[in-house]
Write an enzyme that holds these catalytic residues in place. Sequence first.
Site, PDB file in Angstrom:
ATOM      1  N   ARG A 145     -17.359  -2.218  41.303  1.00 36.54           N
ATOM      2  CA  ARG A 145     -17.730  -2.747  42.616  1.00 36.54           C
ATOM      3  C   ARG A 145     -16.824  -3.902  43.043  1.00 36.54           C
ATOM      4  NH1 ARG A 145     -21.905  -6.132  42.821  1.00 36.54           N
ATOM      5  NH2 ARG A 145     -23.153  -5.000  41.315  1.00 36.54           N
ATOM      6  N   TYR A 174     -18.587  -3.485  71.165  1.00 34.24           N
ATOM      7  CA  TYR A 174     -18.989  -2.171  70.646  1.00 34.24           C
ATOM      8  C   TYR A 174     -20.513  -2.140  70.532  1.00 34.24           C
ATOM      9  CZ  TYR A 174     -18.991   1.644  67.138  1.00 34.24           C
ATOM     10  OH  TYR A 174     -19.198   2.803  66.439  1.00 34.24           O
ATOM     11  N   ASP A 188     -13.075  -8.121  66.672  1.00 39.04           N
ATOM     12  CA  ASP A 188     -13.014  -6.691  66.338  1.00 39.04           C
ATOM     13  C   ASP A 188     -11.679  -6.185  66.884  1.00 39.04           C
ATOM     14  OD1 ASP A 188     -13.176  -3.912  66.255  1.00 39.04           O
ATOM     15  OD2 ASP A 188     -15.325  -3.869  66.666  1.00 39.04           O
TER      16      ASP A 188
HETATM   17  C1  LIG Z   1     -15.724   2.871  65.786  1.00 39.62           C
HETATM   18  C2  LIG Z   1     -15.760   1.408  66.019  1.00 39.62           C
HETATM   19  C3  LIG Z   1     -16.473   0.573  65.168  1.00 39.62           C
HETATM   20  C4  LIG Z   1     -17.326   1.100  64.039  1.00 39.62           C
HETATM   21  O1  LIG Z   1     -16.649   1.793  63.062  1.00 39.62           O
HETATM   22  P1  LIG Z   1     -17.427   2.847  62.117  1.00 39.62           P
HETATM   23  O2  LIG Z   1     -16.455   3.093  61.039  1.00 39.62           O
HETATM   24  O3  LIG Z   1     -17.735   4.030  62.978  1.00 39.62           O
HETATM   25  O4  LIG Z   1     -18.672   2.184  61.628  1.00 39.62           O
HETATM   26  C5  LIG Z   1     -16.434  -0.772  65.412  1.00 39.62           C
HETATM   27  N1  LIG Z   1     -15.747  -1.289  66.447  1.00 39.62           N
HETATM   28  C6  LIG Z   1     -15.052  -0.521  67.289  1.00 39.62           C
HETATM   29  C7  LIG Z   1     -14.307  -1.151  68.408  1.00 39.62           C
HETATM   30  C8  LIG Z   1     -15.041   0.856  67.115  1.00 39.62           C
HETATM   31  O5  LIG Z   1     -14.371   1.616  67.982  1.00 39.62           O
END
Ligand SMILES: *Cc1c(COP(=O)(O)O)cnc(C)c1O
Length: 398
Positions: free
Chosen positions: A62, A117, A189
């Site tokens: 882990r 998101y 993000d």
């Molecule tokens: C797809 C996405 C996520 C989440 O990713 P997952 O791997 O589907 O959990 C987060 N932020 C943005 C901007 C995304 O497009």
Amino acid sequence: MTSPKDSRPSKPLDPQTELVTSGRDTVAQKGFINPPIVRGSTVLYPTAEDLHAHRGEFQYGRHGTPTTKALQQALMALEGPNCAGVGLAPSGVAAISTALLAILKAGDHLLVIDSVYRPTRNFCDSVLKRYGVETTYFDPLIGAGVEKLFKPNTRAVLVEAPGSQSFEMPDIPAIAAVAHARGALVVDDNTWATPLFHRSLDQGVDISIQAGTKYIGGHSDIMFGTISANAKTWPLITEAIRLLGVCAGPDEVFLALRGLRTLAVRLAHHQQAGLEMARWFASRPEVLRVIHPALETDPGHAIWKRDFTGATGLFSIVLKPASKQAVDAFLDTVTLFGMGYSWGGFESLVIPFDCASYRTATKWNPGGPTLRFHIGLENLDDLKADLERGFAALKAAG
Ligand SMILES: *Cc1c(COP(=O)(O)O)cnc(C)c1O
């Protein structure tokens, strides 16, 4: 011990070269270029003394393996000198929730961009709320004006650039300057641009997140997430990863590293193809507006040009007013554009969206039906011909 071929020049390499060369240890890999996919929980200690001293590069599955180490080194090289470490998570959403749990506590206030998101918003409005963290959403275009939303207990600001689906371009350096003056952290993000086109950690961001599911994987075959942190926040991130038990599967880690090796060529294509298709949409009589920050006409263009070194293949369009039936006829007629969530793979996608139902700080009123496109690696003339058939069906269903 390393091979002479693993030694690196002292001068920093271009990110494109880092993507290819970083995270390699050809001696440990017995000459093979790629690391093995290490599946493992138990790591054996050779002696009782080693056991008592917790001695050994790897201690437990882990906490890391030769496969995760190779990927982390490559991601750190891509993020640049302000990156102190990269945590690996089983999905993009897990990366976001882990980062927020790492830095927040009961009684804190969190500022979140209104174009975030949607599952991130759901996490803030459910789990964080239940744990006593208050969230306030803010206008993506507020810039330094975010200052008036700060409270004495504001601990962090969460941004996403450009915004999910709606592609507004926030002024991250201005927001970060305000946040840091108030002693708050900035989380970004960075999934759309990836660190190849947006070095968040060089622009005042403390924690940069990517859904590795998208462009890092690049082939729509993994769920994966990354948390890149600067020196100030890395101890909090590693602690949360350890305590929450967050880890990514060995196949996903291997495929993420394999995806990284070709990220630069794929993104160069997505950028050029996305821009050409965005311009093509802008010339169509059925289209009211194209929302793509790399278009000179886009309201976010100046900020994109200042803070980003490239654009990827995901953008949205606003159609002139049309019935739901007509839009559905378009969606059902195009065949090269699959309908489905996620993006960042080799294939083109289209999905209708409506931000109006969940936005709280801003009104979303685009003036017509909205579609988000991902431009994949197909031939552009084939894609245009497919869309022309779709537009003919839209008109016929009028
Ligand atoms: C797809 C996405 C996520 C989440 O990713 P997952 O791997 O589907 O959990 C987060 N932020 C943005 C901007 C995304 O497009």
